[in-house]
Design a protein around this motif. Structure first.
Motif, short mmCIF file in Angstrom:
data_model
loop_
_atom_site.label_atom_id
_atom_site.label_comp_id
_atom_site.label_asym_id
_atom_site.label_seq_id
_atom_site.Cartn_x
_atom_site.Cartn_y
_atom_site.Cartn_z
N TYR A 8 5.05 9.13 -1.08
CA TYR A 8 4.33 8.04 -0.45
C TYR A 8 5.34 7.05 0.16
O TYR A 8 6.36 6.74 -0.47
N ASP A 9 5.02 6.55 1.33
CA ASP A 9 5.75 5.40 1.85
C ASP A 9 5.10 4.13 1.28
O ASP A 9 3.87 4.02 1.23
N VAL A 10 5.93 3.20 0.85
CA VAL A 10 5.46 1.90 0.35
C VAL A 10 5.52 0.93 1.52
O VAL A 10 6.58 0.72 2.11
N VAL A 11 4.35 0.35 1.86
CA VAL A 11 4.21 -0.41 3.10
C VAL A 11 3.59 -1.78 2.80
O VAL A 11 2.73 -1.91 1.93
N ARG A 12 4.05 -2.80 3.51
CA ARG A 12 3.42 -4.12 3.47
C ARG A 12 3.25 -4.61 4.90
O ARG A 12 4.25 -4.71 5.64
N GLY A 13 2.02 -4.92 5.27
CA GLY A 13 1.76 -5.44 6.61
C GLY A 13 2.26 -4.54 7.72
O GLY A 13 2.73 -5.02 8.76
N GLU A 68 0.85 -1.18 0.00
CA GLU A 68 0.00 0.00 0.00
C GLU A 68 0.89 1.24 0.00
O GLU A 68 2.07 1.18 0.38
N TYR A 69 0.30 2.33 -0.43
CA TYR A 69 1.03 3.59 -0.54
C TYR A 69 0.42 4.58 0.45
O TYR A 69 -0.75 4.94 0.35
N VAL A 70 1.22 5.01 1.40
CA VAL A 70 0.75 5.90 2.45
C VAL A 70 1.31 7.30 2.18
O VAL A 70 2.54 7.48 2.21
N PRO A 71 0.45 8.29 1.91
CA PRO A 71 0.95 9.65 1.63
C PRO A 71 1.75 10.18 2.82
O PRO A 71 1.38 9.96 3.99
N VAL A 72 2.85 10.85 2.52
CA VAL A 72 3.67 11.47 3.57
C VAL A 72 3.94 12.92 3.19
O VAL A 72 4.07 13.26 2.01
#
Length: 636
Positions: free
Chosen positions: A370-375, A354-358
């Motif tokens: 965006y931070d790229v995040v998994r779990g 998922e991509y979390v806006p920063v």
């Protein structure tokens, strides 16, 4: 884990930042080299670990310098970044010419290392040899000066393209056929004329929709003269510099030098591969050309050839009239924000991220991070800079920014593109998917121990394959239906997407011939080094495709890939052969979770830790083949 790279918030802090950042990373490299040379007791693994420290520092410096030089709105900052990039490239080359450093690795005992460490040592030794370390002192110095000149010329070539924006003025009626939103955005001046630029936001709609042939010819001609005459002498010298460097290093020509580290294996294999493309596309492209010429003559009865300024317009007309695909209707389903959010959603589902806006300081307000995040675990950070502006890189590309190192720092990468803020052409949607393929490859492969193998550090003629594979998601009805919608909120109809796919097969062979022209120019300019660049380029394009180049223009001056890809533009079709084969493993279901997981783990996440052939074979269960590409070319 280190914090992500912090850019300045204040505009006046950027120049000091570039200077200080370059000095800091250069100091790291100098310290590493001193320690390597001074301490003869270092174990082989300690030598590799120190070299890795320098690789990380150089990767950070070059990533930031090249990005800032191509994107920062302040010309002084761009110039400072160019200087930093040039000095970093000179430092990297000088290290490979240093006999004392070479002795550190020549004497390292490979038997004490594990297989991946041995792979790294063999790559380092190869780099030293290719750098010229075993030459006599006078020749080493000449090679060093040639490397520095190559960097300076390449930077100048790119700068001239970036700053080479052209304008033409045409009568208002010259916009006949263009979308109304385009016409509204291009008001008539007091002379009754409209100004068009060579930026993609003008070029692509004009060449696709302008019914007035003179408008298409004028704008495409201006685009084909981008950075000319400035880049005429730059390119001529660059070709000579590379030829001399290859000769001093013991290679027949620049193509032989470049291909030694690539999948294709040799310079001589390039024309053999191009001949294979020629044979595969010949009959189909001839038949397509006859149809294109016949359609062009409906508008211009006296023409005796189809030029590159006619190509996209006539293809669009045929697809609209014979395949019921109206490109203006299609674009109504692709507002920029929907496309951007859709690509984030689709790639997130496909790759289990998922991509979390920063909120992070960047070089321009347009940039979204965006931070790229998994779990819940961060894997890296991406930055999207997607609209044109003066002084910015004028095409579309992914720029690695921070090399990801396992347990130490997360990867960062950037997209520099030039999309409209309104409706996108479907070709632009395909481009967006393509460049995003590079982006996710760089992030997902960023968990390596060694900088040499992190991110997209694979063979350069494989690196396009993951991006070309992801283009297919831009042609899938289910994928497009998940985000593409018109102003009324109606999703793009599946039957329209089906017609788009059918229509896309027409002109495919001609497009391959166009790419064959680029690849032939790239190879022949470097190998033959013709005295008349304009005449030679025009002949090469004219001989490789039935769609003819415009006469008397200078497209080589704006051919940006001549610096980075050198003699090896063949890469795009070579990697497309692989991409079409990779696609076969999805068996018609692009969101197949099992295939996606295997692709992610066997190809993307491994970076350069294995040869590309091994990555592909691990995913497919067999060596890659030409069959899927041949079937695609036949429209199957």
């Amino acid at each position: 884990m280190r914090e992500p790279l912090q850019f300045p918030e204040a505009a006046d802090a950027w120049l000091p930042f570039v200077t200080a950042f370059a000095a800091d990373r250069t100091a790291v490299v100098s310290d590493v080299d001193w320690r390597l040379v001074q301490d003869a007791s270092l174990a082989p693994i300690e030598r590799l670990e120190l070299w890795n420290e320098a690789d990380i520092a150089l990767g950070e410096l070059l990533g930031a310098a090249y990005l800032i030089s191509e994107s920062h709105p302040d010309a002084a900052v761009r110039e400072a970044a160019e200087s930093a990039a040039q000095e970093a490239e000179a430092l990297a080359a000088a290290r490979l010419l240093n006999p004392d450093l070479w002795a550190v690795f020549a004497a390292a005992d490979a038997a004490a290392l594990d297989p991946l460490e041995q792979r790294l040592l063999s790559h380092i030794r190869r780099d030293f040899r290719r750098g010229g370390v075993d030459l006599d002192a006078e020749t080493r110095e000449r090679v060093r000066s040639l490397v520095e000149r190559d960097t300076a010329l390449s930077l100048a070539f790119s700068r001239n393209i970036r700053d080479g924006r052209r304008e033409i003025r045409v009568p208002a009626e010259g916009l006949a056929g263009l979308p109304q939103d385009f016409i509204d955005a291009h008001p008539v001046d007091e002379d009754g004329l409209v100004t068009l630029t060579t930026e993609y936001t003008d070029l692509m709609p004009v060449r696709e929709y302008a019914r007035v042939r003179e408008t298409r010819l004028a704008l495409v001609a201006a685009y084909n003269d981008l950075a000319w005459p400035d880049n005429e002498s730059v390119l001529a010298e660059l070709l000579e510099v590379r030829a001399e460097r290859a000769r001093l290093l013991g290679y027949a020509d620049w193509a032989e030098y470049e291909t030694e580290t690539r999948m294709i294996g040799s310079g001589a294999a390039i024309p053999a591969f191009l001949e294979r493309l020629d044979i595969a596309s010949d009959l189909a492209s001839s038949a397509e050309y006859d149809r294109v010429l016949a359609r062009l003559r409906q508008d211009a009865p006296d023409v005796d050839e189809v030029t590159i300024a006619d190509f996209w317009y006539v293809l669009g007309a045929i697809k609209r009239e014979e395949y019921d695909v109206d490109a203006q209707l299609v674009r109504s389903y692709f507002p920029f924000e929907r496309v951007r959010d859709g690509i984030l959603d689709v790639t997130g589902r496909l790759l289990d991220i998922e991509y979390v806006p920063v909120a992070a300081p960047t070089w321009h307000p347009d940039v979204a991070s965006y931070d790229v995040v998994r779990g819940g675990t961060a894997l890296g950070r991406i930055h999207l800079d997607l609209h044109p502006r003066p002084g910015k890189y004028s095409h579309a590309a992914c720029f690695p920014l921070v090399p990801g190192i396992k347990g130490r720092q997360l990867p960062e990468a950037v997209l520099l593109c030039n999309f409209s803020r309104g409706l996108l052409e479907h070709d632009e949607v395909v481009t967006f998917f393509h460049e995003f393929g590079h982006l996710v490859h760089d992030i997902l492969a960023g968990g390596q121990r060694w900088a040499r193998f992190t991110g997209i550090q694979t063979e350069w003629d494989f690196v396009e394959a993951p991006s070309q594979l992801l283009e297919e998601w831009a042609w899938d009805a289910g994928v497009l239906g998940s985000f593409a919608a018109n102003a009324a909120g109606e999703p793009i109809p599946a039957d329209l997407v089906a017609r788009m796919r059918t229509a896309d097969a027409f002109g495919r062979a001609l497009e391959v011939r166009r790419q064959l022209g680029h690849a032939t120019v790239s190879y022949r300019l470097h190998v033959d080094r013709p005295g008349d660049l304009q005449g030679a380029t025009e002949r090469l394009y004219a001989s490789t495709s039935p769609v003819q180049p415009l006469r008397g223009v200078h497209p080589y001056a704006g051919f940006g890939h001549l610096t980075g890809y050198g003699a090896c533009y063949y890469t795009y079709q070579w990697s497309l052969v692989i991409a079409r084969d990779l696609l076969s493993a999805f068996d018609g279901d692009l969101m197949n979770p099992d295939a996606a997981a295997r692709y992610r783990t066997e190809v993307l996440e491994r970076g350069g830790t294995r040869d590309a052939r091994e990555l592909v074979e691990a995913f497919l269960g067999r060596p890659f083949a030409f069959d899927a590409y041949r079937a695609w070319l036949a429209g199957e």
